[in-house]
Design a protein around this motif. Structure first.
Motif, PDB file in Angstrom:
ATOM      1  N   LEU A  15       0.812  -1.215   0.000  1.00 29.08           N
ATOM      2  CA  LEU A  15       0.000   0.000   0.000  1.00 29.08           C
ATOM      3  C   LEU A  15       0.844   1.263   0.000  1.00 29.08           C
ATOM      4  O   LEU A  15       0.527   2.238  -0.670  1.00 29.08           O
ATOM      5  CB  LEU A  15      -0.906   0.011   1.232  1.00 29.08           C
ATOM      6  CG  LEU A  15      -2.118  -0.914   1.206  1.00 29.08           C
ATOM      7  CD1 LEU A  15      -2.882  -0.770   2.498  1.00 29.08           C
ATOM      8  CD2 LEU A  15      -3.007  -0.558   0.036  1.00 29.08           C
ATOM      9  N   SER A 200       0.423   6.510  -2.050  1.00 32.60           N
ATOM     10  CA  SER A 200       0.220   5.111  -2.418  1.00 32.60           C
ATOM     11  C   SER A 200       0.026   4.999  -3.923  1.00 32.60           C
ATOM     12  O   SER A 200      -0.381   5.970  -4.581  1.00 32.60           O
ATOM     13  CB  SER A 200      -1.014   4.546  -1.696  1.00 32.60           C
ATOM     14  OG  SER A 200      -1.335   3.247  -2.167  1.00 32.60           O
ATOM     15  N   TYR A 204      -6.724   4.718  -2.453  1.00 34.00           N
ATOM     16  CA  TYR A 204      -7.500   4.354  -1.265  1.00 34.00           C
ATOM     17  C   TYR A 204      -7.831   5.622  -0.484  1.00 34.00           C
ATOM     18  O   TYR A 204      -7.294   5.854   0.609  1.00 34.00           O
ATOM     19  CB  TYR A 204      -6.705   3.371  -0.401  1.00 34.00           C
ATOM     20  CG  TYR A 204      -6.716   1.959  -0.931  1.00 34.00           C
ATOM     21  CD1 TYR A 204      -7.908   1.245  -1.031  1.00 34.00           C
ATOM     22  CD2 TYR A 204      -5.551   1.347  -1.341  1.00 34.00           C
ATOM     23  CE1 TYR A 204      -7.924  -0.048  -1.520  1.00 34.00           C
ATOM     24  CE2 TYR A 204      -5.561   0.051  -1.828  1.00 34.00           C
ATOM     25  CZ  TYR A 204      -6.754  -0.634  -1.923  1.00 34.00           C
ATOM     26  OH  TYR A 204      -6.776  -1.919  -2.407  1.00 34.00           O
ATOM     27  N   ALA A 207      -9.994   4.752   2.856  1.00 38.28           N
ATOM     28  CA  ALA A 207      -9.233   3.898   3.772  1.00 38.28           C
ATOM     29  C   ALA A 207      -8.053   4.664   4.377  1.00 38.28           C
ATOM     30  O   ALA A 207      -7.819   4.620   5.592  1.00 38.28           O
ATOM     31  CB  ALA A 207      -8.747   2.653   3.034  1.00 38.28           C
ATOM     32  N   LEU A 208      -7.296   5.378   3.537  1.00 36.43           N
ATOM     33  CA  LEU A 208      -6.139   6.113   4.064  1.00 36.43           C
ATOM     34  C   LEU A 208      -6.566   7.322   4.897  1.00 36.43           C
ATOM     35  O   LEU A 208      -5.862   7.712   5.838  1.00 36.43           O
ATOM     36  CB  LEU A 208      -5.225   6.537   2.912  1.00 36.43           C
ATOM     37  CG  LEU A 208      -4.532   5.377   2.195  1.00 36.43           C
ATOM     38  CD1 LEU A 208      -3.698   5.873   1.033  1.00 36.43           C
ATOM     39  CD2 LEU A 208      -3.659   4.567   3.166  1.00 36.43           C
ATOM     40  N   CYS A 211      -7.106   5.797   8.181  1.00 36.68           N
ATOM     41  CA  CYS A 211      -5.812   5.481   8.811  1.00 36.68           C
ATOM     42  C   CYS A 211      -5.185   6.730   9.429  1.00 36.68           C
ATOM     43  O   CYS A 211      -4.706   6.708  10.573  1.00 36.68           O
ATOM     44  CB  CYS A 211      -4.862   4.890   7.771  1.00 36.68           C
ATOM     45  SG  CYS A 211      -5.295   3.230   7.222  1.00 36.68           S
ATOM     46  N   SER A 243      -2.000  -4.664  -1.338  1.00 35.54           N
ATOM     47  CA  SER A 243      -3.285  -4.313  -1.940  1.00 35.54           C
ATOM     48  C   SER A 243      -3.956  -5.595  -2.423  1.00 35.54           C
ATOM     49  O   SER A 243      -3.301  -6.434  -3.042  1.00 35.54           O
ATOM     50  CB  SER A 243      -3.073  -3.371  -3.130  1.00 35.54           C
ATOM     51  OG  SER A 243      -4.296  -3.129  -3.786  1.00 35.54           O
ATOM     52  N   HIS A 250     -11.941  -8.269   0.101  1.00 35.35           N
ATOM     53  CA  HIS A 250     -11.440  -7.015   0.664  1.00 35.35           C
ATOM     54  C   HIS A 250     -10.609  -7.334   1.906  1.00 35.35           C
ATOM     55  O   HIS A 250     -10.847  -8.332   2.584  1.00 35.35           O
ATOM     56  CB  HIS A 250     -12.597  -6.092   1.041  1.00 35.35           C
ATOM     57  CG  HIS A 250     -13.455  -5.714  -0.116  1.00 35.35           C
ATOM     58  ND1 HIS A 250     -14.572  -4.905  -0.003  1.00 35.35           N
ATOM     59  CD2 HIS A 250     -13.390  -6.028  -1.435  1.00 35.35           C
ATOM     60  CE1 HIS A 250     -15.139  -4.746  -1.177  1.00 35.35           C
ATOM     61  NE2 HIS A 250     -14.433  -5.434  -2.059  1.00 35.35           N
ATOM     62  N   PHE A 262      -9.758  -2.122   3.124  1.00 36.22           N
ATOM     63  CA  PHE A 262      -9.116  -1.820   1.837  1.00 36.22           C
ATOM     64  C   PHE A 262      -9.842  -2.621   0.761  1.00 36.22           C
ATOM     65  O   PHE A 262      -9.615  -3.832   0.632  1.00 36.22           O
ATOM     66  CB  PHE A 262      -7.630  -2.183   1.870  1.00 36.22           C
ATOM     67  CG  PHE A 262      -6.831  -1.355   2.828  1.00 36.22           C
ATOM     68  CD1 PHE A 262      -6.383  -0.093   2.460  1.00 36.22           C
ATOM     69  CD2 PHE A 262      -6.538  -1.812   4.105  1.00 36.22           C
ATOM     70  CE1 PHE A 262      -5.645   0.695   3.347  1.00 36.22           C
ATOM     71  CE2 PHE A 262      -5.811  -1.045   4.991  1.00 36.22           C
ATOM     72  CZ  PHE A 262      -5.366   0.218   4.613  1.00 36.22           C
ATOM     73  N   SER A 264     -11.047  -4.122  -2.929  1.00 40.23           N
ATOM     74  CA  SER A 264     -10.369  -4.495  -4.170  1.00 40.23           C
ATOM     75  C   SER A 264     -11.161  -3.930  -5.345  1.00 40.23           C
ATOM     76  O   SER A 264     -12.318  -3.533  -5.197  1.00 40.23           O
ATOM     77  CB  SER A 264     -10.303  -6.018  -4.294  1.00 40.23           C
ATOM     78  OG  SER A 264     -11.622  -6.559  -4.306  1.00 40.23           O
ATOM     79  N   ASP A 274     -12.741   3.713  -4.031  1.00 45.30           N
ATOM     80  CA  ASP A 274     -12.779   3.854  -2.573  1.00 45.30           C
ATOM     81  C   ASP A 274     -13.162   5.297  -2.236  1.00 45.30           C
ATOM     82  O   ASP A 274     -12.455   5.996  -1.516  1.00 45.30           O
ATOM     83  CB  ASP A 274     -11.421   3.493  -1.966  1.00 45.30           C
ATOM     84  CG  ASP A 274     -11.467   3.469  -0.442  1.00 45.30           C
ATOM     85  OD1 ASP A 274     -12.528   3.134   0.109  1.00 45.30           O
ATOM     86  OD2 ASP A 274     -10.456   3.811   0.188  1.00 45.30           O
TER      87      ASP A 274
END
Length: 1281
Positions: A15, A200, A204, A207-208, A211, A243, A250, A262, A264, A274
């Motif tokens: 990632l 990345s 994402y 998702a990021l 994070c 990834s 996922h 994350f 797919s 995403d």
């Protein structure tokens, strides 16, 4: 000397590319002017941000010298783990080099990933500038898209947060100053922004963002000198997460306090989504969304504006997703900082984004820009100039708006009746599932929009020569839509779209086009006559809206239902057609629910991040993936493939290269679509000598290695250029003329073009000049245009079938039934009465008895007259056609002959070809306009000449047994041989669409091409798709859901009957696969036996695809296998060997002196329940029958009359059907001999094809299907008595 450690490839799908901390330089915060600003000066000036720290994987500590760490380090190709801005004494002035670059004599090197520009990164992370705040502000996030010089994109997510500033001490990387100052040591009311940027290779965004949100909860409360460590640990976690491969799996990772998902991508061709695709639908009205899409499709210079930096990227990326599978080919910079505004002066197309504060400045300074305000949903133009942006086609726009209005865009409405979730992760999962469903609906909706706009492009493509006839395509567009298409056709995006279409790429567009096509379009895919409006289209045109009334309709080729043979007798449910509703006709979104998804939870990562911890993490991953693989049944092959893929990646990182290769090899049997060919090649190349030796001792890996290493390194790239059709400028010989006519789209069939060449060069040198070609092309297109404008009164249309088309209309003429125009359809001739409009039928072509061209005398004039005698009427029809008489005489006779041949041979293609001939005659006469024009046109009277030269009718037995003929080569330039046929019965499976439950006919052509017909209507279910590129030898059905195909390239390809995809391959054979046999039993799964030319026989578990048995037949040369009475019968050329299921020989039948046909080989054999073996030998016209009780006894020899060679045979009930080449009227033809197995006599001799019979198959013992050689290339369907 110790052997060097092998050099292993880096994790290909990690990632994290880079993680950076950015903020203000220390010295800029320590000057007295900044202190003054902090203590009361209003409006502090913006500081220059710089990169403070950069963290790049891998993060294994250098001092860890454990052997386990070697592979992890070598996999990273010696990249160092991080770079930190060196701490210097306060009095030292920093250099003015690269912002954030390493300073001092001994900096740590860092390998910055391509596409990440550290010079520009600070501006992008603080696009609005870096300002000290007097009070803490909310954390915020925005998103970046970074593009390198090669056009490759990486994606950044930036989280900004504020920390208090402390007097006279370095706020960053301080040792004990925080503690020394105490609680009151900070400068009151001064807060400095920092940014953490994660880069990345994958977008994402959500998702990021999650994070980074988790990271900020730690950074806010940690001490200054701990910031680096927290960010490094955070980056290290992300760097270890792969990834997920495309598909339904996922990944979930616990970042505390949130569970991060994350997702797919849906398939290898789809973009990774995403983000929330409905954001533009919340910001803009549907009409504005369409306007923006038009700007993108016409490649304008577009600038988005918003007061939210985050929305700029998210909305722009949503529009990129709306375009899929079309792709924006130009500059894409969704965020520009204030210092980057000069980018907007670029003269080429681009899509960029700016803060709303710059709207007025940009609007006044730049010309020709489309300015899109996300905050208020408005679209304007710079300098108040009107940019020429056309409207999207009306019908497509109206349907899109209706579909948008039917969407549910607010999650709160979904939650209204539910209790509040007390678990934050449970609530997030519910929101994510809702968003996934909505995203799927929006993707389907925008894809349907693109299909409705560009569906008919395929009607103007020539695939053989990669030509698009843009001029003719534009002529078929509605007047109000033409400006839109003119602009779109000139774009890079459309050019790339054309390349994909001409390469027959089965992308999302092609799949949606196939899924939403009507039954009429499906049938028309088999017919080749020139396009004309059907009666049904004419009727709908009359009742359509005023706008649509101006449209020149593009009409699919006619449906000749009237040619279909007599109704089939009542059939069982597997052969009965199931009624379906037409897709895509309403304004509602096509109901295609998202595919079910699964999740895999990544194990916890333990710190400190030394090699042992990393290896422990990898071991946990392998253990959990192995457990997941063990818990799945073979039916879940798609999910199994994803687990194998992930385990292969992790084993690669562990340094277990052989284990990784075995996992990647497993993808052949589960889902070859995600096979990482480049990664496998890199892995094979990095094997050490002992590993290579061990791999080559493993049969599965030996094949994998040979395939990978034999791949051409620099294979020549196929020429994928798209040519626009242009009229020729030089004289043309025959070959060039054939190419030009095919490019023009007039006709594809090479033999027909040869006849056209003869017609246009009668009495001249055998070449065609550009003027003649231009005249011919214009005559053809004018006739096509006139046919589009034909309008029949409703009273006349009521007399015709809905699928009839008017192909030719005469001038107004006098007839013995009144004055009017003679009209010709594919079925009949009728008189379109003048004065008082009316309909008078002249005759159907089937009822014509005679056609003559004579002279009628009127006073002193002799007027050319056409006379048509019909079977149903005593009165002969007469029409004074004058100068048109000879042409009409030729055309009517050709259509009459075509109809007769179609009826005799049960083949509607004859009428299609006759229609092409008569329209070519018309164009030839219009082109030449000379006394010899009619003689020249007569060169195209092919069927009329055939009828006169071969008056012999189809034999009665053949006519009574023949049911229908279909042509898999329709649309090709020449016929193709039918190599293998397979019929599969229909099954009502809940997983299938209703139309997919129909019985199917699978037809293998050359070079790995397979065409699938719907066997309930004999129409094409799916156009040609490829299974390899070699000749296909055999096909069987296994377990009602798989079709196994054996190929010359030694691979067995497995096609999923439900998804119509070929995503599994069995690669255990080492030579051409020549035979397949299925052992069906009460127990599941069934066993499939396969044999190859080198004598290998393999037994397969049809469910798990594992080899359960293997043996070698001595002598090799295996050409076929059969199962009978629990034994395998293997044809090895000069013998038939009987073996038990373990391969031990039981009996053998050899070609030797027992009967005279020595020096030959067995061509085919069949086993009957009556304990009989029927066989044929290559080059002989005889069938031999042995008793299985005693194979040593001489066989009974049955001679087939007028047969020269037998090619194939099958058993049907108590009959043997033999496909052969035989003599008929002195010529070699394809024949079928139907033999009674009990009496051992020939019951029927069928004249099957113009070429040899290559293959036979049975359809539930009710029908037999025969496939012809390349001279004819058709499939005949025969009734079984």
């Amino acid at each position: 000397m110790a052997e060097a450690a092998p050099h292993h490839p880096a994790l290909p799908s990690g990632l994290l590319e880079l993680c950076a901390l950015l903020g203000a330089p220390r010295d800029s915060l320590r000057g007295p002017e900044q202190v003054a600003q902090r203590k009361g000066v209003k409006g502090p000036s913006s500081l220059d941000p710089e990169v403070l720290s950069v963290f790049v994987p891998p993060f294994v500590m250098k001092e860890d010298s454990q052997p386990a760490a070697v592979n992890c380090m070598t996999l990273a190709k010696n990249r160092k783990r991080s770079f930190r801005k060196k701490r210097e004494r306060p009095r030292v002035e920093l250099g003015k080099g690269v912002p954030g670059g390493p300073r001092g004599p001994d900096p740590e090197d860092v390998n910055i990933p391509n596409g990440v520009d550290l010079l520009a990164l600070p501006q992008l992370c603080f696009p609005g500038g870096l300002c000290v705040a007097s009070e803490p502000r909310e954390d915020c996030v925005h998103f970046l898209v970074l593009t390198d010089v090669c056009g490759n994109r990486t994606y950044g997510v930036v989280a900004q947060y504020y920390r208090p500033l402390h007097d006279e001490y370095c706020f960053y990387n301080g040792k004990t100053h925080w503690e020394a100052l105490g609680p009151g040591g900070g400068a009151a009311g001064c807060f400095v922004p920092f940014a953490v940027c994660v880069v990345s290779r994958f977008p994402y965004y959500n998702a990021l963002k999650d994070c980074l949100s988790c990271l900020l909860t730690h950074l806010k409360f940690c001490k200054d000198f701990e910031v680096d460590n927290h960010i490094k640990d955070f980056a290290a976690k992300l760097s270890l997460i792969p990834s997920p491969p495309p598909g339904p799996l996922h990944l979930i990772f616990n970042m505390k306090p949130l569970q991060i998902v994350f997702p797919s991508r849906a398939d290898p061709e789809s973009p990774l989504i995403d983000l929330d695709l409905h954001l533009p639908l919340l910001c803009f009205r549907p009409e504005k969304v369409l306007q923006i899409l038009t700007c993108l499709l016409t490649e304008q210079r577009i600038v988005f504006f918003s007061s939210s930096w985050a929305l700029l990227t998210l909305v722009a990326e949503c529009f990129m997703a709306y375009l899929h599978p079309l792709q924006w080919q130009h500059t894409f910079v969704p965020i520009l900082s204030g210092q980057m505004l000069d980018f907007l002066m670029a003269p080429t197309s681009f899509l960029m984004g700016c803060h709303l504060d710059h709207f007025e400045e940009v609007s006044k300074e730049a010309d020709g820009l489309i300015l899109i305000n996300i905050d208020n949903g408005n679209i304007t133009y710079s300098n108040d100039e009107e940019v020429d942006v056309p409207d999207i086609p009306l019908l497509a726009a109206q349907t899109f708006i209706q579909r948008v209005q039917s969407l549910q865009l607010h999650h709160e409405l979904e939650l209204a009746h539910l209790c509040t979730s007390t678990d934050v992760n449970e609530g997030r999962a519910s929101r994510r599932a809702w968003q996934q469903r909505l995203n799927c609906q929006i993707q389907q909706m925008t894809l349907q929009l693109l299909v409705s706009i560009f569906r008919e492009v395929k009607n103007h493509l020539n695939y053989e020569h990669r030509v698009f006839n843009s001029e003719e395509f534009l002529k078929t567009r509605a007047l109000g839509d033409q400006q839109f298409y003119k602009q779109v056709l000139d774009t890079y995006m459309f050019h790339a779209f054309l390349k994909a279409r001409l390469s027959r790429r089965m992308d999302a567009f092609a799949q949606m086009d196939l899924h939403t096509q009507s039954e009429e379009d499906r049938i028309n895919g088999m017919l080749l006559s020139p396009r004309r409006p059907t009666i049904e289209k004419m009727a709908s045109r009359k009742s359509s809206t005023p706008h649509a009334a101006h449209r020149r309709m593009v009409v699919s080729m006619p449906d000749l239902q009237d040619i279909t043979v007599l109704e089939l007798p009542p059939r069982n449910s597997s052969l009965r057609k199931i009624q379906t509703t037409e897709c895509g006709s309403s304004g509602a979104v096509l109901d295609m629910p998202p595919k079910s998804t699964h999740t895999f939870k990544i194990p916890e990562i333990h710190f400190p991040l030394v090699a042992q911890c990393v290896q422990a993490f990898y071991a946990d991953c392998v253990a959990q993936l192995s457990k997941a693989i063990g818990s799945l049944t073979p039916e879940n092959s798609v999910l199994l493939a994803r687990y194998f893929y992930l385990r292969g990646l992790v084993r690669l990182m562990q340094g277990q290269l052989l284990g990784a290769l075995l996992d990647f090899q497993s993808l052949y049997k589960t889902d070859v679509c995600v096979f990482p060919a480049d990664l496998v090649q890199m892995t094979v190349e990095s094997l050490s000598a002992p590993e290579r030796t061990q791999a080559e001792r493993t049969p599965e890996l030996l094949r994998l290695i040979s395939e990978v290493m034999d791949r051409p390194v620099d294979a020549p790239k196929a020429d994928d250029r798209v040519k626009n059709f242009e009229l020729p400028k030089k004289h043309m010989q025959l070959d060039d003329f054939v190419k030009r006519v095919q490019e023009s789209g007039i006709v594809k069939d090479t033999s027909v073009i040869h006849r056209l060449f003869e017609a246009l060069t009668v009495g001249h040198q055998k070449q065609i000049d550009p003027e003649t070609f231009k005249d011919f092309y214009n005559c053809w297109k004018e006739a096509e245009a006139e046919a589009q404008e034909v309008s029949l009164p409703l009273s006349v249309m009521e007399q015709l079938d809905k699928n009839e088309c008017v192909y030719k209309l005469s001038r107004s003429v006098k007839t013995n039934r009144g004055v009017g125009k003679i009209a010709m359809t594919q079925k009949r001739l009728f008189l379109l009465m003048e004065g008082r409009p009316g309909y008078a039928e002249i005759s159907t072509f089937r009822n014509i008895e005679d056609v003559r061209s004579t002279m009628a005398t009127f006073l002193l004039l002799r007027i050319p007259t056409l006379k048509i005698k019909t079977a149903s009427k005593k009165e002969v029809f007469e029409a004074n056609l004058k100068t048109e008489c000879d042409l009409w005489h030729l055309m009517v006779k050709e259509m009459w002959a075509g109809r007769k041949l179609a009826d005799d041979h049960k083949d509607p293609q004859y009428v299609q070809q006759a229609l092409t001939h008569i329209l070519l005659m018309d164009a030839v006469v219009g082109t030449l306009q000379s006394p010899g024009a009619i003689y020249a046109a007569s060169k195209l009277s092919y069927f009329d000449r055939m009828k006169n030269e071969m008056p012999m009718a189809v034999p009665k037995t053949t006519s009574e047994t023949l049911k229908h003929k279909i042509n898999p080569s329709a649309g090709e330039t020449a016929p193709r041989a039918i190599d293998v046929l397979l019929y599969t019965p229909g099954h009502l499976d809940p997983a299938e669409k209703v139309e997919d439950a129909h019985p199917k006919l699978w037809c293998a052509l050359n070079e790995g091409k397979v065409i699938v017909f719907d066997a309930s209507s004999w129409t094409i279910h799916q156009h040609c798709f490829r299974v390899g590129t070699s000749k296909l030898n055999c096909m069987v059905m296994a377990e009602q859901s798989q079709v196994w195909v054996g190929s010359e390239d030694s691979v067995i390809y497995i096609i999923n009957v439900h998804s119509m995809s070929c995503n599994k391959q069995l690669t255990d054979h080492r030579a051409s696969v020549t035979g397949l046999a299925v052992q069906d039993g009460l127990q599941a799964p069934s066993t499939v036996y396969s044999c190859s030319a080198d004598g290998t026989v393999l037994a397969w578990n049809a469910s798990s695809l594992q080899v359960t048995g293997r043996f070698q037949v001595r002598g090799g040369g295996l050409s076929a296998i059969r199962l009978h009475s629990g034994r395998l019968w293997c044809c090895t050329g000069d013998s038939i060997l009987v073996v038990n299921m373990n391969g031990y020989p039981c009996q053998e039948l050899k070609i030797n002196g027992r009967f005279k046909e020595t020096g030959t080989s067995f061509r085919g054999f069949q086993l009957m329940p009556e304990e009989q073996l029927w066989a044929a030998c290559a080059g002989y016209p005889d069938v031999y029958v042995w008793s299985l009780q005693d194979l040593a006894q001489p066989p009974q020899r049955i001679h087939l009359e007028d047969c020269s060679e037998i090619n194939c045979m099958i058993k049907v009930k108590k009959q043997i059907w033999v496909g052969a080449t035989g003599l008929s009227q002195g010529q070699l033809k394809g024949k079928i001999y139907v033999m009674d197995a009990e009496r051992r006599t020939v019951e029927k001799e069928l004249l099957a094809h113009a070429d040899t019979v290559k293959t036979l198959c049975s359809a539930e013992d009710r029908y037999v299907l025969s496939g012809a050689g390349r001279e004819e290339g058709k499939i005949a369907i025969w009734k079984v008595e």
